[in-house]
Motif scaffolding. Structure first.
Motif, PDB file in Angstrom:
ATOM      1  N   HIS A 239     -40.586  41.534  42.686  1.00 51.16           N
ATOM      2  CA  HIS A 239     -39.455  42.297  42.160  1.00 51.16           C
ATOM      3  C   HIS A 239     -38.297  42.287  43.149  1.00 51.16           C
ATOM      4  O   HIS A 239     -38.485  42.542  44.347  1.00 51.16           O
ATOM      5  CB  HIS A 239     -39.863  43.745  41.880  1.00 51.16           C
ATOM      6  CG  HIS A 239     -40.814  43.891  40.729  1.00 51.16           C
ATOM      7  ND1 HIS A 239     -41.302  45.115  40.318  1.00 51.16           N
ATOM      8  CD2 HIS A 239     -41.378  42.964  39.907  1.00 51.16           C
ATOM      9  CE1 HIS A 239     -42.119  44.936  39.284  1.00 51.16           C
ATOM     10  NE2 HIS A 239     -42.179  43.639  39.032  1.00 51.16           N
ATOM     11  N   LEU A 240     -37.107  42.014  42.647  1.00 48.97           N
ATOM     12  CA  LEU A 240     -35.886  42.102  43.451  1.00 48.97           C
ATOM     13  C   LEU A 240     -35.220  43.433  43.132  1.00 48.97           C
ATOM     14  O   LEU A 240     -34.822  43.676  41.985  1.00 48.97           O
ATOM     15  CB  LEU A 240     -34.932  40.952  43.108  1.00 48.97           C
ATOM     16  CG  LEU A 240     -35.452  39.528  43.305  1.00 48.97           C
ATOM     17  CD1 LEU A 240     -34.415  38.518  42.818  1.00 48.97           C
ATOM     18  CD2 LEU A 240     -35.807  39.274  44.750  1.00 48.97           C
ATOM     19  N   ASP A 244     -31.597  47.909  47.060  1.00 46.34           N
ATOM     20  CA  ASP A 244     -31.996  47.556  48.424  1.00 46.34           C
ATOM     21  C   ASP A 244     -31.215  46.354  48.943  1.00 46.34           C
ATOM     22  O   ASP A 244     -30.979  46.226  50.160  1.00 46.34           O
ATOM     23  CB  ASP A 244     -33.488  47.237  48.476  1.00 46.34           C
ATOM     24  CG  ASP A 244     -34.357  48.480  48.286  1.00 46.34           C
ATOM     25  OD1 ASP A 244     -33.807  49.594  48.271  1.00 46.34           O
ATOM     26  OD2 ASP A 244     -35.588  48.314  48.143  1.00 46.34           O
ATOM     27  N   LEU A 245     -30.816  45.456  48.035  1.00 47.88           N
ATOM     28  CA  LEU A 245     -30.071  44.264  48.430  1.00 47.88           C
ATOM     29  C   LEU A 245     -28.565  44.515  48.536  1.00 47.88           C
ATOM     30  O   LEU A 245     -27.808  43.599  48.867  1.00 47.88           O
ATOM     31  CB  LEU A 245     -30.324  43.133  47.421  1.00 47.88           C
ATOM     32  CG  LEU A 245     -31.751  42.582  47.375  1.00 47.88           C
ATOM     33  CD1 LEU A 245     -31.908  41.615  46.207  1.00 47.88           C
ATOM     34  CD2 LEU A 245     -32.102  41.885  48.693  1.00 47.88           C
ATOM     35  N   GLY A 246     -28.143  45.732  48.250  1.00 47.36           N
ATOM     36  CA  GLY A 246     -26.724  46.079  48.330  1.00 47.36           C
ATOM     37  C   GLY A 246     -25.889  45.463  47.222  1.00 47.36           C
ATOM     38  O   GLY A 246     -24.683  45.241  47.404  1.00 47.36           O
ATOM     39  N   LEU A 247     -26.507  45.209  46.062  1.00 50.59           N
ATOM     40  CA  LEU A 247     -25.812  44.476  44.999  1.00 50.59           C
ATOM     41  C   LEU A 247     -25.259  45.358  43.887  1.00 50.59           C
ATOM     42  O   LEU A 247     -24.638  44.837  42.954  1.00 50.59           O
ATOM     43  CB  LEU A 247     -26.751  43.432  44.394  1.00 50.59           C
ATOM     44  CG  LEU A 247     -27.116  42.283  45.329  1.00 50.59           C
ATOM     45  CD1 LEU A 247     -28.159  41.374  44.684  1.00 50.59           C
ATOM     46  CD2 LEU A 247     -25.879  41.478  45.715  1.00 50.59           C
ATOM     47  N   LEU A 248     -25.455  46.669  43.954  1.00 51.18           N
ATOM     48  CA  LEU A 248     -24.949  47.529  42.891  1.00 51.18           C
ATOM     49  C   LEU A 248     -23.480  47.897  43.067  1.00 51.18           C
ATOM     50  O   LEU A 248     -22.837  48.364  42.123  1.00 51.18           O
ATOM     51  CB  LEU A 248     -25.802  48.796  42.775  1.00 51.18           C
ATOM     52  CG  LEU A 248     -27.254  48.559  42.332  1.00 51.18           C
ATOM     53  CD1 LEU A 248     -28.001  49.885  42.214  1.00 51.18           C
ATOM     54  CD2 LEU A 248     -27.305  47.807  41.011  1.00 51.18           C
ATOM     55  N   THR A 249     -22.936  47.659  44.231  1.00 53.66           N
ATOM     56  CA  THR A 249     -21.510  47.890  44.445  1.00 53.66           C
ATOM     57  C   THR A 249     -20.699  46.938  43.580  1.00 53.66           C
ATOM     58  O   THR A 249     -20.959  45.732  43.557  1.00 53.66           O
ATOM     59  CB  THR A 249     -21.140  47.660  45.920  1.00 53.66           C
ATOM     60  OG1 THR A 249     -21.937  48.520  46.727  1.00 53.66           O
ATOM     61  CG2 THR A 249     -19.666  47.940  46.167  1.00 53.66           C
ATOM     62  N   GLY A 250     -19.739  47.472  42.860  1.00 58.12           N
ATOM     63  CA  GLY A 250     -18.898  46.640  42.016  1.00 58.12           C
ATOM     64  C   GLY A 250     -19.459  46.373  40.632  1.00 58.12           C
ATOM     65  O   GLY A 250     -18.851  45.664  39.834  1.00 58.12           O
ATOM     66  N   ALA A 326     -32.793  47.480  39.087  1.00 57.11           N
ATOM     67  CA  ALA A 326     -31.715  48.144  39.808  1.00 57.11           C
ATOM     68  C   ALA A 326     -32.237  48.920  41.008  1.00 57.11           C
ATOM     69  O   ALA A 326     -31.708  48.813  42.116  1.00 57.11           O
ATOM     70  CB  ALA A 326     -30.954  49.067  38.856  1.00 57.11           C
ATOM     71  N   THR A 327     -33.291  49.692  40.780  1.00 55.84           N
ATOM     72  CA  THR A 327     -33.823  50.561  41.829  1.00 55.84           C
ATOM     73  C   THR A 327     -35.346  50.563  41.780  1.00 55.84           C
ATOM     74  O   THR A 327     -35.959  50.072  40.814  1.00 55.84           O
ATOM     75  CB  THR A 327     -33.316  52.007  41.645  1.00 55.84           C
ATOM     76  OG1 THR A 327     -33.743  52.476  40.357  1.00 55.84           O
ATOM     77  CG2 THR A 327     -31.798  52.085  41.741  1.00 55.84           C
ATOM     78  N   ALA A 328     -35.960  51.177  42.780  1.00 58.04           N
ATOM     79  CA  ALA A 328     -37.420  51.203  42.863  1.00 58.04           C
ATOM     80  C   ALA A 328     -38.042  51.986  41.714  1.00 58.04           C
ATOM     81  O   ALA A 328     -39.183  51.714  41.322  1.00 58.04           O
ATOM     82  CB  ALA A 328     -37.857  51.800  44.203  1.00 58.04           C
ATOM     83  N   ASP A 329     -37.328  52.960  41.163  1.00 55.63           N
ATOM     84  CA  ASP A 329     -37.876  53.771  40.078  1.00 55.63           C
ATOM     85  C   ASP A 329     -37.371  53.335  38.704  1.00 55.63           C
ATOM     86  O   ASP A 329     -37.441  54.092  37.733  1.00 55.63           O
ATOM     87  CB  ASP A 329     -37.569  55.254  40.302  1.00 55.63           C
ATOM     88  CG  ASP A 329     -36.074  55.546  40.376  1.00 55.63           C
ATOM     89  OD1 ASP A 329     -35.275  54.587  40.376  1.00 55.63           O
ATOM     90  OD2 ASP A 329     -35.707  56.739  40.439  1.00 55.63           O
ATOM     91  N   ALA A 330     -36.874  52.112  38.591  1.00 55.79           N
ATOM     92  CA  ALA A 330     -36.345  51.622  37.320  1.00 55.79           C
ATOM     93  C   ALA A 330     -37.443  51.570  36.265  1.00 55.79           C
ATOM     94  O   ALA A 330     -38.584  51.187  36.565  1.00 55.79           O
ATOM     95  CB  ALA A 330     -35.737  50.239  37.495  1.00 55.79           C
ATOM     96  N   PRO A 331     -37.130  51.937  35.019  1.00 51.65           N
ATOM     97  CA  PRO A 331     -38.117  51.828  33.938  1.00 51.65           C
ATOM     98  C   PRO A 331     -38.556  50.368  33.749  1.00 51.65           C
ATOM     99  O   PRO A 331     -37.789  49.440  33.947  1.00 51.65           O
ATOM    100  CB  PRO A 331     -37.337  52.315  32.708  1.00 51.65           C
ATOM    101  CG  PRO A 331     -36.202  53.109  33.244  1.00 51.65           C
ATOM    102  CD  PRO A 331     -35.845  52.490  34.568  1.00 51.65           C
ATOM    103  N   GLY A 332     -39.789  50.185  33.382  1.00 51.93           N
ATOM    104  CA  GLY A 332     -40.272  48.848  33.074  1.00 51.93           C
ATOM    105  C   GLY A 332     -40.887  48.100  34.229  1.00 51.93           C
ATOM    106  O   GLY A 332     -41.365  46.965  34.040  1.00 51.93           O
ATOM    107  N   ARG A 333     -40.913  48.696  35.428  1.00 47.66           N
ATOM    108  CA  ARG A 333     -41.466  47.961  36.562  1.00 47.66           C
ATOM    109  C   ARG A 333     -42.977  47.758  36.460  1.00 47.66           C
ATOM    110  O   ARG A 333     -43.534  46.943  37.203  1.00 47.66           O
ATOM    111  CB  ARG A 333     -41.124  48.658  37.877  1.00 47.66           C
ATOM    112  CG  ARG A 333     -39.675  48.476  38.300  1.00 47.66           C
ATOM    113  CD  ARG A 333     -39.485  48.783  39.769  1.00 47.66           C
ATOM    114  NE  ARG A 333     -40.176  47.832  40.615  1.00 47.66           N
ATOM    115  CZ  ARG A 333     -40.538  48.086  41.878  1.00 47.66           C
ATOM    116  NH1 ARG A 333     -40.301  49.282  42.406  1.00 47.66           N
ATOM    117  NH2 ARG A 333     -41.139  47.163  42.592  1.00 47.66           N
TER     118      ARG A 333
END
Length: 356
Positions: A239-240, A244-250, A326-333
Protein backbone atom coordinates in the motif's frame (compact mmCIF):
# COMPACT_ATOMS: atom_id res chain seq x y z
CA UNK A 1 -11.86 -7.08 -27.44
CA UNK A 2 -14.56 -7.07 -24.77
CA UNK A 3 -16.43 -4.24 -26.49
CA UNK A 4 -17.07 -6.56 -29.46
CA UNK A 5 -18.61 -9.48 -27.57
CA UNK A 6 -22.24 -8.45 -27.04
CA UNK A 7 -22.47 -6.53 -30.31
CA UNK A 8 -21.12 -9.60 -32.14
CA UNK A 9 -23.79 -11.70 -30.45
CA UNK A 10 -26.46 -9.41 -31.89
CA UNK A 11 -24.81 -9.51 -35.30
CA UNK A 12 -24.78 -13.32 -35.18
CA UNK A 13 -28.50 -13.44 -34.39
CA UNK A 14 -29.08 -11.11 -37.34
CA UNK A 15 -26.82 -13.17 -39.61
CA UNK A 16 -24.31 -10.36 -40.08
CA UNK A 17 -20.51 -10.45 -40.22
CA UNK A 18 -19.03 -9.54 -36.84
CA UNK A 19 -15.64 -8.95 -35.18
CA UNK A 20 -15.72 -12.31 -33.38
CA UNK A 21 -16.48 -14.22 -36.56
CA UNK A 22 -19.59 -15.84 -35.10
CA UNK A 23 -21.76 -17.77 -37.51
CA UNK A 24 -25.48 -17.09 -37.74
CA UNK A 25 -27.30 -18.16 -34.55
CA UNK A 26 -30.85 -17.92 -33.25
CA UNK A 27 -29.96 -17.34 -29.61
CA UNK A 28 -26.75 -16.20 -27.88
CA UNK A 29 -26.17 -15.94 -24.13
CA UNK A 30 -23.21 -13.83 -22.98
CA UNK A 31 -22.11 -14.87 -19.48
CA UNK A 32 -19.99 -12.33 -17.58
CA UNK A 33 -18.06 -13.83 -14.66
CA UNK A 34 -16.98 -10.71 -12.82
CA UNK A 35 -13.28 -10.71 -11.94
CA UNK A 36 -12.23 -13.87 -13.81
CA UNK A 37 -8.94 -12.91 -15.43
CA UNK A 38 -7.32 -15.12 -18.01
CA UNK A 39 -4.16 -15.48 -15.91
CA UNK A 40 -6.05 -16.61 -12.81
CA UNK A 41 -8.10 -19.05 -14.91
CA UNK A 42 -4.87 -20.50 -16.29
CA UNK A 43 -3.48 -20.84 -12.77
CA UNK A 44 -6.61 -22.74 -11.65
CA UNK A 45 -7.29 -24.58 -14.92
CA UNK A 46 -7.50 -27.93 -13.13
CA UNK A 47 -10.48 -26.62 -11.17
CA UNK A 48 -12.26 -25.25 -14.26
CA UNK A 49 -11.78 -27.70 -17.11
CA UNK A 50 -14.81 -26.43 -19.03
CA UNK A 51 -13.87 -22.74 -18.95
CA UNK A 52 -10.18 -23.48 -19.51
CA UNK A 53 -10.91 -25.84 -22.41
CA UNK A 54 -9.99 -25.87 -26.06
CA UNK A 55 -12.50 -23.23 -27.23
CA UNK A 56 -11.04 -20.59 -24.94
CA UNK A 57 -9.19 -17.57 -26.26
CA UNK A 58 -7.71 -14.54 -24.55
CA UNK A 59 -9.14 -11.09 -25.24
CA UNK A 60 -8.40 -7.60 -23.99
CA UNK A 61 -10.97 -6.07 -21.69
CA UNK A 62 -11.95 -2.42 -21.47
CA UNK A 63 -9.78 0.31 -20.06
CA UNK A 64 -9.77 1.08 -17.24
CA UNK A 65 -10.09 -2.43 -15.86
CA UNK A 66 -12.89 -1.71 -13.44
CA UNK A 67 -16.42 -3.10 -13.34
CA UNK A 68 -18.41 0.08 -13.96
CA UNK A 69 -16.36 1.01 -17.03
CA UNK A 70 -15.93 -2.49 -18.45
CA UNK A 71 -19.56 -3.55 -18.17
CA UNK A 72 -20.62 -0.32 -19.87
CA UNK A 73 -18.13 -0.94 -22.66
CA UNK A 74 -19.50 -4.48 -23.08
CA UNK A 75 -23.14 -3.38 -23.22
CA UNK A 76 -22.60 -0.33 -25.45
CA UNK A 77 -19.69 -1.41 -27.65
CA UNK A 78 -17.97 1.93 -26.93
CA UNK A 79 -14.91 2.96 -24.93
CA UNK A 80 -14.94 4.70 -21.55
CA UNK A 81 -13.94 8.00 -23.12
CA UNK A 82 -17.14 7.85 -25.18
CA UNK A 83 -19.72 6.36 -22.79
CA UNK A 84 -18.30 8.39 -19.91
CA UNK A 85 -17.97 5.80 -17.14
CA UNK A 86 -14.27 6.32 -16.59
CA UNK A 87 -13.73 4.78 -13.15
CA UNK A 88 -15.30 3.24 -10.06
CA UNK A 89 -15.65 6.62 -8.36
CA UNK A 90 -15.63 9.71 -10.57
CA UNK A 91 -15.80 13.46 -10.23
CA UNK A 92 -19.14 14.91 -11.28
CA UNK A 93 -17.89 18.32 -12.44
CA UNK A 94 -21.05 20.38 -11.94
CA UNK A 95 -21.49 19.46 -8.27
CA UNK A 96 -17.73 18.94 -7.77
CA UNK A 97 -18.44 15.71 -5.91
CA UNK A 98 -16.82 12.30 -6.23
CA UNK A 99 -19.59 9.77 -6.86
CA UNK A 100 -19.60 5.97 -6.84
CA UNK A 101 -20.69 5.07 -10.36
CA UNK A 102 -22.07 1.66 -9.43
CA UNK A 103 -24.51 3.32 -7.01
CA UNK A 104 -24.66 6.97 -8.01
CA UNK A 105 -27.16 6.64 -10.85
CA UNK A 106 -29.99 6.34 -8.33
CA UNK A 107 -29.79 9.93 -7.09
CA UNK A 108 -26.43 11.62 -7.58
CA UNK A 109 -25.59 11.51 -11.28
CA UNK A 110 -27.32 13.75 -13.83
CA UNK A 111 -29.47 12.46 -16.67
CA UNK A 112 -27.37 11.43 -19.66
CA UNK A 113 -24.29 10.61 -17.60
CA UNK A 114 -24.02 7.27 -19.43
CA UNK A 115 -23.76 8.72 -22.92
CA UNK A 116 -24.02 5.75 -25.31
CA UNK A 117 -26.92 3.71 -26.60
CA UNK A 118 -26.78 0.05 -25.62
CA UNK A 119 -26.65 -3.10 -27.71
CA UNK A 120 -29.95 -4.06 -26.09
CA UNK A 121 -31.63 -0.92 -27.42
CA UNK A 122 -30.31 -1.68 -30.87
CA UNK A 123 -31.56 -5.27 -30.60
CA UNK A 124 -35.07 -4.18 -29.66
CA UNK A 125 -35.09 -1.66 -32.52
CA UNK A 126 -34.25 -4.56 -34.86
CA UNK A 127 -37.00 -6.79 -33.48
CA UNK A 128 -34.62 -9.04 -31.51
CA UNK A 129 -35.35 -10.04 -27.90
CA UNK A 130 -32.91 -8.65 -25.30
CA UNK A 131 -32.63 -10.10 -21.79
CA UNK A 132 -30.41 -9.29 -18.83
CA UNK A 133 -30.24 -11.83 -16.02
CA UNK A 134 -28.57 -11.20 -12.69
CA UNK A 135 -29.11 -11.16 -8.93
CA UNK A 136 -32.59 -10.04 -7.94
CA UNK A 137 -31.41 -7.12 -5.82
CA UNK A 138 -29.79 -5.47 -8.88
CA UNK A 139 -33.09 -5.29 -10.79
CA UNK A 140 -34.10 -1.79 -9.69
CA UNK A 141 -30.65 -0.17 -9.44
CA UNK A 142 -29.78 2.94 -11.40
CA UNK A 143 -26.70 1.26 -12.84
CA UNK A 144 -28.89 -1.53 -14.22
CA UNK A 145 -31.29 1.04 -15.65
CA UNK A 146 -28.58 2.97 -17.50
CA UNK A 147 -26.07 0.31 -18.49
CA UNK A 148 -28.57 -2.45 -19.37
CA UNK A 149 -31.02 -0.01 -20.94
CA UNK A 150 -33.37 -1.72 -23.36
CA UNK A 151 -33.07 -5.22 -21.88
CA UNK A 152 -35.79 -6.97 -19.92
CA UNK A 153 -34.23 -7.72 -16.53
CA UNK A 154 -34.79 -11.11 -14.92
CA UNK A 155 -33.67 -11.65 -11.35
CA UNK A 156 -32.47 -15.05 -10.19
CA UNK A 157 -30.80 -16.06 -6.96
CA UNK A 158 -28.15 -18.63 -7.88
CA UNK A 159 -25.58 -18.92 -10.65
CA UNK A 160 -27.29 -22.00 -12.00
CA UNK A 161 -30.73 -20.34 -11.94
CA UNK A 162 -29.42 -17.31 -13.81
CA UNK A 163 -28.02 -19.38 -16.66
CA UNK A 164 -31.22 -21.40 -16.86
CA UNK A 165 -33.31 -18.22 -16.92
CA UNK A 166 -31.20 -16.75 -19.72
CA UNK A 167 -31.48 -19.83 -21.93
CA UNK A 168 -35.16 -20.46 -21.26
CA UNK A 169 -36.03 -16.80 -21.67
CA UNK A 170 -34.49 -16.71 -25.12
CA UNK A 171 -36.18 -19.95 -26.12
CA UNK A 172 -39.53 -18.46 -25.15
CA UNK A 173 -38.74 -15.35 -27.22
CA UNK A 174 -37.59 -17.32 -30.27
CA UNK A 175 -34.61 -15.19 -31.28
CA UNK A 176 -32.48 -12.97 -29.12
CA UNK A 177 -29.47 -12.13 -27.00
CA UNK A 178 -29.07 -12.43 -23.24
CA UNK A 179 -26.54 -11.01 -20.78
CA UNK A 180 -26.04 -13.13 -17.67
CA UNK A 181 -24.07 -11.70 -14.75
CA UNK A 182 -22.18 -13.57 -12.01
CA UNK A 183 -20.65 -11.27 -9.36
CA UNK A 184 -19.82 -13.90 -6.76
CA UNK A 185 -16.22 -14.58 -7.85
CA UNK A 186 -15.37 -10.86 -7.77
CA UNK A 187 -16.84 -10.48 -4.28
CA UNK A 188 -14.79 -13.41 -2.99
CA UNK A 189 -11.58 -12.06 -4.56
CA UNK A 190 -12.04 -8.60 -3.04
CA UNK A 191 -12.63 -10.13 0.37
CA UNK A 192 -10.05 -12.92 0.46
CA UNK A 193 -8.01 -12.74 -2.75
CA UNK A 194 -8.20 -14.87 -5.88
CA UNK A 195 -5.59 -17.21 -4.40
CA UNK A 196 -7.95 -18.15 -1.56
CA UNK A 197 -9.62 -21.58 -1.28
CA UNK A 198 -13.04 -19.91 -1.26
CA UNK A 199 -12.38 -18.29 -4.65
CA UNK A 200 -11.33 -21.63 -6.11
CA UNK A 201 -14.45 -23.31 -4.72
CA UNK A 202 -16.62 -20.67 -6.41
CA UNK A 203 -14.72 -21.08 -9.67
CA UNK A 204 -15.50 -24.81 -9.59
CA UNK A 205 -19.18 -24.00 -9.09
CA UNK A 206 -19.24 -21.54 -12.00
CA UNK A 207 -17.45 -24.08 -14.18
CA UNK A 208 -19.99 -26.75 -13.33
CA UNK A 209 -22.89 -24.43 -14.16
CA UNK A 210 -21.30 -23.53 -17.50
CA UNK A 211 -20.66 -27.21 -18.28
CA UNK A 212 -24.26 -28.17 -17.59
CA UNK A 213 -25.61 -25.25 -19.63
CA UNK A 214 -23.29 -25.96 -22.55
CA UNK A 215 -24.32 -29.63 -22.63
CA UNK A 216 -27.98 -28.61 -22.85
CA UNK A 217 -27.64 -26.16 -25.75
CA UNK A 218 -29.79 -26.82 -28.80
CA UNK A 219 -28.97 -26.32 -32.45
CA UNK A 220 -28.68 -22.61 -33.23
CA UNK A 221 -27.82 -21.66 -29.63
CA UNK A 222 -24.47 -20.39 -28.33
CA UNK A 223 -23.03 -19.52 -24.94
CA UNK A 224 -20.14 -17.06 -24.72
CA UNK A 225 -18.40 -16.81 -21.35
CA UNK A 226 -16.15 -13.84 -20.60
CA UNK A 227 -15.27 -11.39 -17.81
CA UNK A 228 -14.97 -7.67 -17.18
CA UNK A 229 -11.44 -7.69 -15.72
CA UNK A 230 -8.87 -9.80 -13.95
CA UNK A 231 -7.46 -9.51 -10.43
CA UNK A 232 -4.28 -8.81 -8.51
CA UNK A 233 -3.93 -9.80 -4.85
CA UNK A 234 -2.50 -6.76 -3.05
CA UNK A 235 -0.71 -7.26 0.30
CA UNK A 236 -0.90 -4.45 2.85
CA UNK A 237 2.89 -4.11 2.56
CA UNK A 238 2.37 -2.82 -1.01
CA UNK A 239 0.00 0.00 0.00
CA UNK A 240 1.19 3.50 -0.89
CA UNK A 241 -0.03 6.00 1.71
CA UNK A 242 -0.22 9.38 0.01
CA UNK A 243 -0.22 11.34 3.27
CA UNK A 244 3.02 9.71 4.37
CA UNK A 245 4.53 10.48 0.95
CA UNK A 246 3.56 14.15 1.21
CA UNK A 247 1.35 13.91 -1.88
CA UNK A 248 -1.95 15.30 -0.56
CA UNK A 249 -0.78 18.90 -0.83
CA UNK A 250 -2.38 20.52 -3.85
CA UNK A 251 -5.06 17.83 -4.18
CA UNK A 252 -8.68 18.96 -4.48
CA UNK A 253 -10.35 15.58 -4.95
CA UNK A 254 -9.28 11.94 -5.18
CA UNK A 255 -11.36 9.61 -7.37
CA UNK A 256 -10.90 6.37 -9.29
CA UNK A 257 -9.76 3.34 -7.31
CA UNK A 258 -6.61 2.30 -5.44
CA UNK A 259 -4.97 0.79 -8.53
CA UNK A 260 -5.92 3.64 -10.88
CA UNK A 261 -6.13 6.85 -8.94
CA UNK A 262 -7.67 9.98 -10.48
CA UNK A 263 -6.10 13.04 -8.85
CA UNK A 264 -8.00 16.31 -9.29
CA UNK A 265 -5.68 19.18 -8.42
CA UNK A 266 -6.39 22.61 -6.97
CA UNK A 267 -7.05 25.20 -9.74
CA UNK A 268 -3.62 26.86 -9.71
CA UNK A 269 -1.59 23.62 -9.77
CA UNK A 270 0.67 22.78 -12.71
CA UNK A 271 -0.22 19.22 -13.81
CA UNK A 272 3.16 18.62 -15.47
CA UNK A 273 5.07 19.68 -12.37
CA UNK A 274 2.78 17.67 -10.12
CA UNK A 275 3.14 14.60 -12.33
CA UNK A 276 6.91 14.83 -11.94
CA UNK A 277 6.63 15.21 -8.16
CA UNK A 278 4.26 12.28 -7.83
CA UNK A 279 6.38 10.07 -10.10
CA UNK A 280 9.45 10.73 -7.97
CA UNK A 281 7.52 9.92 -4.79
CA UNK A 282 5.93 6.63 -5.94
CA UNK A 283 8.97 5.44 -7.88
CA UNK A 284 8.63 2.10 -9.62
CA UNK A 285 5.33 1.27 -7.85
CA UNK A 286 3.18 3.22 -10.32
CA UNK A 287 3.06 5.15 -13.57
CA UNK A 288 1.98 8.79 -13.29
CA UNK A 289 0.53 10.58 -16.33
CA UNK A 290 -1.27 13.85 -16.81
CA UNK A 291 -4.80 13.71 -18.17
CA UNK A 292 -3.64 14.82 -21.61
CA UNK A 293 -0.87 12.21 -21.69
CA UNK A 294 -3.24 9.43 -20.57
CA UNK A 295 -5.76 10.36 -23.26
CA UNK A 296 -3.03 10.45 -25.90
CA UNK A 297 -1.89 7.02 -24.71
CA UNK A 298 -5.40 5.66 -25.29
CA UNK A 299 -6.13 4.86 -21.67
CA UNK A 300 -9.82 5.70 -22.16
CA UNK A 301 -10.15 5.02 -25.87
CA UNK A 302 -11.58 7.80 -28.02
CA UNK A 303 -12.32 10.50 -25.44
CA UNK A 304 -15.11 12.98 -26.10
CA UNK A 305 -14.72 16.59 -24.90
CA UNK A 306 -17.69 16.21 -22.54
CA UNK A 307 -15.90 13.38 -20.70
CA UNK A 308 -12.53 15.05 -20.14
CA UNK A 309 -13.43 16.80 -16.88
CA UNK A 310 -14.42 13.46 -15.33
CA UNK A 311 -10.82 12.27 -15.69
CA UNK A 312 -8.25 13.32 -13.11
CA UNK A 313 -5.60 15.95 -13.79
CA UNK A 314 -3.21 13.13 -12.90
CA UNK A 315 -3.64 9.37 -13.34
CA UNK A 316 -1.67 7.07 -11.04
CA UNK A 317 -1.67 3.51 -12.41
CA UNK A 318 -0.24 0.88 -10.10
CA UNK A 319 2.38 -1.54 -11.32
CA UNK A 320 2.90 -4.98 -9.81
CA UNK A 321 0.79 -5.40 -6.69
CA UNK A 322 0.69 -1.82 -5.40
CA UNK A 323 -2.38 0.22 -4.43
CA UNK A 324 -2.78 3.87 -3.38
CA UNK A 325 -4.64 5.11 -0.30
CA UNK A 326 -4.88 8.64 1.05
CA UNK A 327 -4.19 7.79 4.68
CA UNK A 328 -3.53 4.81 6.95
CA UNK A 329 -7.18 4.70 8.05
CA UNK A 330 -8.65 4.97 4.53
CA UNK A 331 -11.72 2.79 3.89
CA UNK A 332 -11.08 -0.31 1.82
CA UNK A 333 -7.56 -1.09 3.01
CA UNK A 334 -8.75 -4.55 4.02
CA UNK A 335 -9.60 -5.42 0.42
CA UNK A 336 -7.26 -8.10 -0.95
CA UNK A 337 -8.13 -8.67 -4.61
CA UNK A 338 -8.01 -5.45 -6.63
CA UNK A 339 -8.06 -4.21 -10.23
CA UNK A 340 -8.24 -1.07 -12.35
CA UNK A 341 -4.73 -0.77 -13.79
CA UNK A 342 -2.89 -2.13 -16.84
CA UNK A 343 -1.07 -5.29 -15.74
CA UNK A 344 -1.68 -8.35 -17.90
CA UNK A 345 -3.44 -10.00 -14.95
CA UNK A 346 -6.04 -7.22 -15.01
CA UNK A 347 -6.26 -6.48 -18.75
CA UNK A 348 -6.78 -9.91 -20.25
CA UNK A 349 -9.88 -12.04 -19.78
CA UNK A 350 -11.05 -15.34 -21.27
CA UNK A 351 -13.62 -15.69 -24.02
CA UNK A 352 -14.99 -19.22 -24.21
CA UNK A 353 -17.53 -20.28 -26.82
CA UNK A 354 -19.97 -23.19 -26.69
CA UNK A 355 -22.33 -24.03 -29.57
CA UNK A 356 -25.37 -26.25 -29.63
Amino acid sequence: MLRDVLSSALDAVQGRPNPLGLAARRRVVVLVVDGLGDESLTARAGHARTLAGSTRRRIRTASPTTTAAALTTLTTGTDAGTHGIVSYAALEPVSDRVINQLRGFDADLPDGWQRSSTVFERAVDEGVAALAVGPRHYAASGFTREVLRGARYVGARSIEERLEAAVEGLRAAGRGIAYCYVPELDVAAHRDGWNSPGWTDLLERVDGAVRDTAQGLRSGESLLSTADHGMVDVPSSAHLLLDDLGLLTGVRRLAGEPRLLHVHLVPDADPEAEATRWAEAVGSAADVLTRDAAIRAGWFGVTEPAVRARIGDLLVAARGRAACYATADAPGRGMVGQHGAWTTAERFVPLVRFDG
